[in-house]
Design a protein around this motif. Structure first.
Motif, PDB file in Angstrom:
ATOM      1  N   TYR A  49       2.550   6.850  -7.825  1.00 38.61           N
ATOM      2  CA  TYR A  49       1.568   7.588  -7.234  1.00 38.61           C
ATOM      3  C   TYR A  49       1.285   8.967  -7.671  1.00 38.61           C
ATOM      4  N   GLN A  55      -5.492  12.121  -5.292  1.00 41.67           N
ATOM      5  CA  GLN A  55      -4.572  10.950  -4.919  1.00 41.67           C
ATOM      6  C   GLN A  55      -5.132   9.953  -5.274  1.00 41.67           C
ATOM      7  N   ASP A 108       0.696  -1.175   0.088  1.00 40.33           N
ATOM      8  CA  ASP A 108       0.026   0.058   0.057  1.00 40.33           C
ATOM      9  C   ASP A 108       1.028   1.073   0.045  1.00 40.33           C
ATOM     10  N   LEU A 158       4.378  10.620   1.666  1.00 42.03           N
ATOM     11  CA  LEU A 158       3.737   8.990   1.331  1.00 42.03           C
ATOM     12  C   LEU A 158       4.282   8.286   2.428  1.00 42.03           C
ATOM     13  N   GLU A 159       3.579   7.016   2.801  1.00 42.99           N
ATOM     14  CA  GLU A 159       4.115   6.133   3.762  1.00 42.99           C
ATOM     15  C   GLU A 159       3.835   4.780   2.631  1.00 42.99           C
ATOM     16  N   LEU A 191      -2.470  14.621   3.599  1.00 48.78           N
ATOM     17  CA  LEU A 191      -3.556  13.544   3.994  1.00 48.78           C
ATOM     18  C   LEU A 191      -4.830  14.828   3.631  1.00 48.78           C
ATOM     19  N   LEU A 222       0.303   5.490   1.392  1.00 43.91           N
ATOM     20  CA  LEU A 222      -0.693   6.161   1.918  1.00 43.91           C
ATOM     21  C   LEU A 222      -0.105   7.619   2.049  1.00 43.91           C
ATOM     22  N   THR A 223      -1.113   8.638   1.767  1.00 46.14           N
ATOM     23  CA  THR A 223      -0.637   9.896   2.107  1.00 46.14           C
ATOM     24  C   THR A 223      -0.839  10.231   3.525  1.00 46.14           C
ATOM     25  N   VAL A 224      -0.209  11.227   4.054  1.00 51.15           N
ATOM     26  CA  VAL A 224       0.017  11.317   5.481  1.00 51.15           C
ATOM     27  C   VAL A 224       0.511  12.737   5.854  1.00 51.15           C
TER      28      VAL A 224
END
Length: 274
Positions: free
Chosen positions: A98, A87, A74, A119-120, A82, A76-78
């Motif tokens: 991404y 996105q 995965d 991003l994570e 966020l 993920l935005t953070v």
């Protein structure tokens, strides 16, 4: 001091003050820090970071990784990214692609900084032996078809201009053998607590052909590097006669064995701390 020397000193002082007054230049880049992971680790978070000398409105990331060693599940935005207006991307088959637009009206952006997580990545270590691998910033076409969009690493400022010069830094990943399995000292039967049943379990194992302790270090209640009757006696003395508390990590806290001994590894990877 001679006039010429005074003039030179003044120039040097002025230059020094000017250098001190100028803030350090920030590279514009995306980067991943070096990480050390263990074989079998799951749910590992690997941040993608940004260094920028101007406000950033949008960015895209194109990463490659070796599926023999890592499984990225995965992205993920953070934090500041966020809840961005746009996105989207995909993760898998050795690629992470991404794209993020923080705000279509440019009301929100990534401020100039040297270490912003944008991003994570969520990873599982699938390597079966120690190795060194990397997650690389790599522009590419997904399938080699010249009519498909190129997947690129890109920063876009609030004027909508692409930042041309970027010095992206790949993330080096060291993969090591797992550290010692955590356990509770004295919890010989693996039921998550130290009580009289542990002494009984040990005596049954030692003298009546009972089951082997799944975690020998946990059964080694006095931490002398052996499993014998003294461990059962140590547990009973601790429980009922005010005896010494089982050594580190202790009977209530999960931890690794701080001492070297010839006892084997725990058979259950969750040990007595399941």
């Amino acid at each position: 001091m001679q006039p010429r020397a005074r003039t030179l000193a003044a120039l040097l002082a002025t230059t020094l003050v000017a250098l001190i007054a100028v803030p350090a230049h920030a590279d514009n880049r995306l980067f991943i820090d070096q990480h050390t992971l263990e074989i079998g680790e799951t749910g590992v978070v690997i941040p993608v970071r940004c260094e920028n000398d101007r406000e950033i409105l949008a960015f895209s990331v194109a990463l490659s990784y070796d599926e023999q060693f890592l499984d990225l599940s995965d992205a993920l935005t953070v934090g500041v990214t966020l809840g961005s207006d746009f996105q989207a991307g995909r993760v898998g088959s050795g690629r992470v692609v991404y794209g993020v637009v923080l705000d279509f009206e440019a009301a929100r952006s990534i401020p100039p900084a040297s270490d912003t997580i944008v991003l994570e990545l969520v990873a599982v270590v699938v390597a079966t032996s120690p190795t060194v691998t990397s997650i690389d910033f790599r522009d590419a076409r997904d399938d080699g078809d010249p009519t498909t969009p190129v997947e690129i690493n890109l920063l876009v400022d609030t004027e909508g201009s692409r930042i041309a010069e970027m010095n992206n830094r790949d993330g080096v990943i060291f993969i090591e053998e797992p550290s010692g399995v955590e356990f509770r000292r004295g919890n010989a039967n693996g039921d998550r607590s130290v009580d009289i049943s542990d002494a009984s379990f040990l005596l049954n194992f030692l003298f009546l052909g009972g089951a082997d302790p799944a975690c020998p270090d946990a059964a080694d209640a006095n931490d002398d590097g052996r499993m014998d009757i003294s461990d059962a006696s140590f547990i009973l003395n601790f429980l009922f006669l005010g005896g010494t508390t089982p050594p580190s990590p202790g009977p209530t806290t999960c931890g690794d064995d701080p001492t070297d001994d010839p006892l084997g590894d725990c058979e259950d990877p969750l040990g007595t701390c399941a």
